[in-house]
Scaffold this motif. Sequence first.
Motif, mmCIF file in Angstrom:
data_model
loop_
_atom_site.group_PDB
_atom_site.id
_atom_site.type_symbol
_atom_site.label_atom_id
_atom_site.label_comp_id
_atom_site.label_asym_id
_atom_site.label_seq_id
_atom_site.Cartn_x
_atom_site.Cartn_y
_atom_site.Cartn_z
ATOM 1 N N HIS A 105 0.830 -1.208 0.000
ATOM 2 C CA HIS A 105 0.000 0.000 0.000
ATOM 3 C C HIS A 105 0.865 1.259 0.000
ATOM 4 O O HIS A 105 0.574 2.220 -0.723
ATOM 5 C CB HIS A 105 -0.913 0.005 1.225
ATOM 6 N N LYS A 127 -9.924 4.158 1.917
ATOM 7 C CA LYS A 127 -9.321 3.116 1.100
ATOM 8 C C LYS A 127 -10.418 2.374 0.331
ATOM 9 O O LYS A 127 -11.520 2.230 0.873
ATOM 10 C CB LYS A 127 -8.563 2.124 1.984
ATOM 11 N N PRO A 128 -10.163 1.852 -0.877
ATOM 12 C CA PRO A 128 -8.917 2.010 -1.615
ATOM 13 C C PRO A 128 -8.780 3.428 -2.172
ATOM 14 O O PRO A 128 -9.777 4.029 -2.579
ATOM 15 C CB PRO A 128 -9.049 0.995 -2.750
#
Length: 539
Positions: free
Chosen positions: A14, A106-107
């Motif tokens: 990430h 997120k995402p």
Amino acid sequence: MSNRILVVDDEPIHRDGLIAMIGKLRPAAEIIPANNGREALDIVNGRDIDITITDIRMPVKDGLSFLEEIHGNILSKMQVIMLSGYADFEYAHRAISLGAFDYILKPVNEAKVDELLTRAEKKIDEAKRAEEESKLYSISFPVYLEYQLNKYVKGRLKKAECQELLELFEQYKTGFVITTKIKNYSRFNSDETDSCRADIKYLLKTALDPVFHSISFFDQDNENIMVTILTKEDRTVSNRIEDMLISNLLDLLEPFARQLKEQFSLDITIGIGSRFNIDSQSIINSYMDSVKTVNYAFFFENSTILASGQIEPVRFSNAFGKYVEENEMYDAIKKIDYMTASAALGNILKRFTREQFADPESLKEIVVFILYNSSRLCQSFIREDEYSLLINSIKEDIHRVQSFTGLQALADDYLKKIVDIMGSNKALRYEKIFVDCKEYINKHYMEDLKLDDLADKFNFNSNYFSTLFKNYSNMNLSEYIFSVRMKKAKEYLKNNRLKIYEISEKIGYKDVKYFIRVFKKTYGMSPDEFRKFVANKLL
């Protein structure tokens, strides 16, 4: 000048993905990685960082702890953006209260990251300009005074500086702080705006002079807000006289508001703070009351001027508990019943105006949270990019709303959009759900599977889920689970290595006698007899 951006996330995939995205969006930026809040804290204490993007949940030190430990001078020069998942929504809200600039769900979406970076960069540039301008304030006393008054009412001045400002009011004994919110002068160009501001201050002073001494200045954090400190010489003010002063003030402010409308086509709202005595904290409290009151105009669309005494705020710890209407709304969405869902949402919102009034910004956060939970029900039926766009637009649009009726209408619009998504291709959608449900049962048949748990997992209420399952499967849920277990039992029995009681446990029956009985009833032979038939190749 390029900015220095710190990216904090304990998950390398990430973190590296976000760094690559930012590198593409801001090629000139210096991007620094950190694995957790402790590393990030060491970096910001040793280097000038312009923007920090940090995950909330991390080992060693999480994003909230990092935010809490940043020294005030550092945080004032740095914009912090939190990375948040749905489960972290309340933590993200807490981060905002601690001084975070904003959060992103997120995402991450490239367009959203770009928009947040742009806004953060704008705020950094504004802060740098303000810092540079502050060095010139001593050259021009009126400008310097406005700068000091801005800091004063927000409690940002040192004690000695406060005392210096209080000397301006030493001949007065009492007064009020009022906040004027100007709604639509953004249509002017910068030169016209400066001239318009000067005219507004002059017109207000002229209106107030018969009764009050006044000093007005514009909020340097919000160009649409003008703050005015009103003072009088009265030594003692009874409740009756205080009511009279507020009445006089209303009489003076109403023609001022009309004049701005007629002369400049400007719409304004004025919030009158509580009466103060001439001391630092009392004036600050009056200012805070006036800001809160002008914000409560959100609920009073037809009122131009509000006094703090008109507003009784709600107690948030009680008001924002989960109400039965919320579950009713989610159940109605699952049934594609927009009318019932809309009525339930309306009842939730009415609670915040029935007797007391919620803080508008906090109420908006609650509405965002409820709509986020609602949108999760349709997540599997639209593309990921469409879903990301939906949840981001919910937050942005809700926070832009300027009135309670506007909030009601917009929230209902989003609710209808969610229900419409749920209702599109209904048969295909249900078929997919029950295919997924059967797959789940096929993998978890050995567990204690209950109707309520499965219905909740697939976002239905129990009775409706049971009916739909039978319609789509031609058998009820318990019959299907039983059939899967019996098929698995036959597979296990073909393997001579497992004992009968072991097979019983593996398919979810702790009582081996019960297993033997139902197996025989289903196949006309006991498990041992079945195994012998298989061994003799008779089955």
